[in-house]
Design a protein around this motif. Structure first.
Motif, PDB file in Angstrom:
ATOM      1  N   ILE A 233       0.839  -1.196   0.000  1.00 52.44           N
ATOM      2  CA  ILE A 233       0.000   0.000   0.000  1.00 52.44           C
ATOM      3  C   ILE A 233       0.874   1.244   0.000  1.00 52.44           C
ATOM      4  O   ILE A 233       1.798   1.367   0.800  1.00 52.44           O
ATOM      5  N   GLY A 234       0.575   2.178  -0.882  1.00 48.61           N
ATOM      6  CA  GLY A 234       1.318   3.436  -0.939  1.00 48.61           C
ATOM      7  C   GLY A 234       2.151   3.542  -2.197  1.00 48.61           C
ATOM      8  O   GLY A 234       2.780   2.566  -2.633  1.00 48.61           O
ATOM      9  N   SER A 235       2.136   4.721  -2.795  1.00 46.62           N
ATOM     10  CA  SER A 235       2.935   4.985  -3.997  1.00 46.62           C
ATOM     11  C   SER A 235       3.429   6.433  -3.962  1.00 46.62           C
ATOM     12  O   SER A 235       2.617   7.355  -3.829  1.00 46.62           O
ATOM     13  N   PRO A 236       4.759   6.646  -4.052  1.00 47.86           N
ATOM     14  CA  PRO A 236       5.841   5.665  -4.151  1.00 47.86           C
ATOM     15  C   PRO A 236       5.891   4.754  -2.914  1.00 47.86           C
ATOM     16  O   PRO A 236       5.328   5.064  -1.884  1.00 47.86           O
ATOM     17  N   ALA A 276      13.405  18.919  14.749  1.00 49.19           N
ATOM     18  CA  ALA A 276      13.674  18.245  16.021  1.00 49.19           C
ATOM     19  C   ALA A 276      15.180  18.060  16.153  1.00 49.19           C
ATOM     20  O   ALA A 276      15.905  18.022  15.164  1.00 49.19           O
ATOM     21  N   LYS A 277      15.633  17.929  17.407  1.00 49.64           N
ATOM     22  CA  LYS A 277      17.083  17.925  17.629  1.00 49.64           C
ATOM     23  C   LYS A 277      17.785  16.702  17.055  1.00 49.64           C
ATOM     24  O   LYS A 277      18.992  16.731  16.821  1.00 49.64           O
ATOM     25  N   ASP A 278      17.027  15.614  16.840  1.00 41.08           N
ATOM     26  CA  ASP A 278      17.657  14.406  16.298  1.00 41.08           C
ATOM     27  C   ASP A 278      17.449  14.261  14.794  1.00 41.08           C
ATOM     28  O   ASP A 278      17.612  13.185  14.231  1.00 41.08           O
ATOM     29  N   ASP A 279      17.064  15.335  14.093  1.00 45.43           N
ATOM     30  CA  ASP A 279      16.926  15.275  12.643  1.00 45.43           C
ATOM     31  C   ASP A 279      18.257  14.925  11.984  1.00 45.43           C
ATOM     32  O   ASP A 279      19.334  15.292  12.479  1.00 45.43           O
ATOM     33  N   LEU A 280      18.184  14.238  10.849  1.00 41.06           N
ATOM     34  CA  LEU A 280      19.372  13.867  10.098  1.00 41.06           C
ATOM     35  C   LEU A 280      19.798  14.998   9.175  1.00 41.06           C
ATOM     36  O   LEU A 280      19.012  15.890   8.847  1.00 41.06           O
ATOM     37  N   GLN A 281      21.031  14.924   8.713  1.00 35.94           N
ATOM     38  CA  GLN A 281      21.488  15.787   7.635  1.00 35.94           C
ATOM     39  C   GLN A 281      21.756  14.929   6.414  1.00 35.94           C
ATOM     40  O   GLN A 281      22.233  13.792   6.526  1.00 35.94           O
ATOM     41  N   GLY A 282      21.437  15.464   5.247  1.00 32.35           N
ATOM     42  CA  GLY A 282      21.642  14.702   4.024  1.00 32.35           C
ATOM     43  C   GLY A 282      21.754  15.595   2.808  1.00 32.35           C
ATOM     44  O   GLY A 282      21.735  16.826   2.913  1.00 32.35           O
ATOM     45  N   ILE A 283      21.883  14.965   1.665  1.00 28.34           N
ATOM     46  CA  ILE A 283      22.031  15.677   0.392  1.00 28.34           C
ATOM     47  C   ILE A 283      20.976  15.165  -0.587  1.00 28.34           C
ATOM     48  O   ILE A 283      20.727  13.956  -0.687  1.00 28.34           O
ATOM     49  N   ILE A 284      20.369  16.087  -1.320  1.00 31.78           N
ATOM     50  CA  ILE A 284      19.429  15.707  -2.375  1.00 31.78           C
ATOM     51  C   ILE A 284      20.245  15.211  -3.576  1.00 31.78           C
ATOM     52  O   ILE A 284      21.030  15.955  -4.156  1.00 31.78           O
ATOM     53  N   SER A 285      20.048  13.964  -3.928  1.00 32.12           N
ATOM     54  CA  SER A 285      20.843  13.378  -5.017  1.00 32.12           C
ATOM     55  C   SER A 285      20.073  13.260  -6.326  1.00 32.12           C
ATOM     56  O   SER A 285      20.673  13.047  -7.382  1.00 32.12           O
ATOM     57  N   ASP A 286      18.741  13.409  -6.272  1.00 34.83           N
ATOM     58  CA  ASP A 286      17.971  13.295  -7.514  1.00 34.83           C
ATOM     59  C   ASP A 286      16.608  13.956  -7.317  1.00 34.83           C
ATOM     60  O   ASP A 286      16.044  13.930  -6.216  1.00 34.83           O
ATOM     61  N   LEU A 287      16.078  14.543  -8.399  1.00 35.12           N
ATOM     62  CA  LEU A 287      14.764  15.177  -8.375  1.00 35.12           C
ATOM     63  C   LEU A 287      13.980  14.761  -9.611  1.00 35.12           C
ATOM     64  O   LEU A 287      14.536  14.676 -10.702  1.00 35.12           O
ATOM     65  N   GLN A 288      12.675  14.536  -9.436  1.00 37.91           N
ATOM     66  CA  GLN A 288      11.780  14.293 -10.570  1.00 37.91           C
ATOM     67  C   GLN A 288      10.526  15.130 -10.359  1.00 37.91           C
ATOM     68  O   GLN A 288       9.708  14.815  -9.490  1.00 37.91           O
ATOM     69  N   ASN A 289      10.394  16.192 -11.137  1.00 40.67           N
ATOM     70  CA  ASN A 289       9.235  17.069 -11.028  1.00 40.67           C
ATOM     71  C   ASN A 289       8.110  16.515 -11.899  1.00 40.67           C
ATOM     72  O   ASN A 289       8.225  16.461 -13.126  1.00 40.67           O
ATOM     73  N   LEU A 290       7.011  16.107 -11.256  1.00 39.53           N
ATOM     74  CA  LEU A 290       5.889  15.506 -11.972  1.00 39.53           C
ATOM     75  C   LEU A 290       4.690  16.440 -12.060  1.00 39.53           C
ATOM     76  O   LEU A 290       3.568  16.001 -12.292  1.00 39.53           O
ATOM     77  N   GLY A 291       4.936  17.735 -11.858  1.00 39.29           N
ATOM     78  CA  GLY A 291       3.850  18.699 -11.943  1.00 39.29           C
ATOM     79  C   GLY A 291       3.240  18.973 -10.586  1.00 39.29           C
ATOM     80  O   GLY A 291       3.696  19.857  -9.857  1.00 39.29           O
ATOM     81  N   LYS A 292       2.215  18.210 -10.212  1.00 40.15           N
ATOM     82  CA  LYS A 292       1.550  18.454  -8.929  1.00 40.15           C
ATOM     83  C   LYS A 292       2.398  18.007  -7.750  1.00 40.15           C
ATOM     84  O   LYS A 292       2.166  18.409  -6.612  1.00 40.15           O
ATOM     85  N   GLU A 293       3.414  17.179  -7.993  1.00 38.05           N
ATOM     86  CA  GLU A 293       4.279  16.690  -6.919  1.00 38.05           C
ATOM     87  C   GLU A 293       5.690  16.482  -7.446  1.00 38.05           C
ATOM     88  O   GLU A 293       5.914  16.360  -8.653  1.00 38.05           O
ATOM     89  N   THR A 294       6.633  16.471  -6.512  1.00 35.64           N
ATOM     90  CA  THR A 294       8.037  16.220  -6.858  1.00 35.64           C
ATOM     91  C   THR A 294       8.541  15.027  -6.063  1.00 35.64           C
ATOM     92  O   THR A 294       8.362  14.958  -4.837  1.00 35.64           O
ATOM     93  N   HIS A 295       9.144  14.071  -6.752  1.00 35.98           N
ATOM     94  CA  HIS A 295       9.799  12.942  -6.099  1.00 35.98           C
ATOM     95  C   HIS A 295      11.280  13.274  -5.971  1.00 35.98           C
ATOM     96  O   HIS A 295      11.888  13.768  -6.918  1.00 35.98           O
ATOM     97  N   PHE A 296      11.849  13.007  -4.805  1.00 36.83           N
ATOM     98  CA  PHE A 296      13.267  13.297  -4.619  1.00 36.83           C
ATOM     99  C   PHE A 296      13.949  12.149  -3.898  1.00 36.83           C
ATOM    100  O   PHE A 296      13.316  11.342  -3.218  1.00 36.83           O
TER     101      PHE A 296
END
Length: 333
Positions: A233-236, A276-296
């Motif tokens: 259940i769920g997409s993506p 929140a204090k335990d949030d992670l740090q990361g890098i955006i490695s890919d983007l796909q703009n699908l119009g109403k939403e963006t997958h990253f």
């Protein structure tokens, strides 16, 4: 009509097509039987119909065991993937055929057909033959033929799989509206999670002959009881992170044999500050703009996460971001 299934099993040689199901379906509910190919969903439907005989277990309609009751006496309507209309008959003749077989007089049968044709918006098609109809029109006729007998149970096996995407959406909306109006207990076999979520009061999620989860669509999405439920259940698809990564989330250290599940839409990213204090740090490695939403795609602490954001996306590939999880699921392997 209320349905109760007790320890229902169907075995073909050494293959368990349906494995020890225990399910109750309330009268007037629309229940989807959802799952991948070969999971046993059509076999379950055909046992309810009387087309397939169970190996073990019992089926009850309103408290009466019906295992030995023949299909013609179960008071059910059947709609299949192929429309199964008689090509040499008009729409009217196809609609009244079940009533004529039950010795209903032609005049009365035609009156019943007029009523059902108006409900299904095919009243102007009654003189046509199936080859003159579109796929959606043929499916409406097939549904009408199933309903004209006023069955207590409607069984539908992948009824929209031959239709294009737009027509599938239109037909499922019509079926839900029709089912609500007639208040008829309905079981609807599909492999399409979106279809099941859109129309169902409850969903039986099956895999390898078993009912993995039986709940509302909302419960399946928000409270999956297993990795299979969460993944189906769920997409993506949900992100699944194994315990050996050693990731710490929301002050909880992931234990041995434990798997974290994070839905893409539950990932929140920020350039400037932590939520929140335990949030992670990361890098955006890919983007796909699908119009109403963006997958990253994110890379963080040696793991890859797939996220989804609605609306205007204010980030670029290579941006360093803070990553916050709105909700986290925990599973055992």
């Amino acid at each position: 009509m209320k349905i109760k299934i007790e320890q229902l099993t169907k075995k073909y040689n050494e293959v368990l097509a349906v494995n020890n199901l225990d399910i109750e379906i309330n009268s007037g509910n629309l229940v989807s039987i959802l799952g991948p190919s070969g999971c046993g969903k059509s076999t379950l439907l055909y046992m309810l119909a009387g087309i397939i005989e169970p190996t073990e277990g019992s089926i009850f309609f309103e408290g009466t065991r019906i295992n030995e009751v023949p299909i013609e006496k179960r008071n059910i309507g059947l709609v299949f993937q192929n429309y199964s209309l008689y090509p040499h008959m008009t729409v009217m003749e196809n609609l009244i055929f079940p009533l004529r077989m039950a010795n209903v007089k032609k005049k009365q049968a035609m009156e019943e057909a007029l009523v059902i044709s108006e409900i299904l918006r095919i009243g102007d098609l009654l003189k046509r033959k199936p080859k003159e109809l579109s796929g959606g029109q043929q499916q409406r006729v097939a549904i009408g033929r199933a309903l004209i007998k006023k069955p207590r149970l409607l069984l539908m096996d992948e009824p929209f799989s031959n239709l294009d995407a737009a027509l599938r959406v239109e037909m499922r909306e019509e079926v839900k509206e029709l089912q609500n109006r007639l208040n008829i207990t309905t079981l609807f076999v599909t492999h399409d999670q979106e279809e099941a979520m859109a129309i169902s009061d409850k969903i039986i999620l099956m895999n390898k002959g078993r009912a993995i989860q039986y709940s509302t669509g909302e419960e399946l999405y928000t409270s999956p009881n297993s990795i299979f439920s969460a993944s189906f259940i769920g997409s993506p698809k949900i992100n699944l992170i194994k315990q050996d990564v050693g990731l710490k989330i929301k002050h909880k250290q992931v234990g041995e044999q434990e798997i974290i599940g994070i839905r893409p839409e539950d990932i929140i990213i920020s350039k400037d500050s932590k939520i929140a204090k335990d949030d992670l740090q990361g890098i955006i490695s890919d983007l796909q703009n699908l119009g109403k939403e963006t997958h990253f795609k994110l890379e963080a602490d040696g793991i890859i996460l797939r996220g989804l954001m609605m609306g205007n996306f204010q980030f670029s590939t290579g941006d360093k971001v803070y990553i916050h999880f709105r909700r986290v699921h925990y599973f055992r392997e």
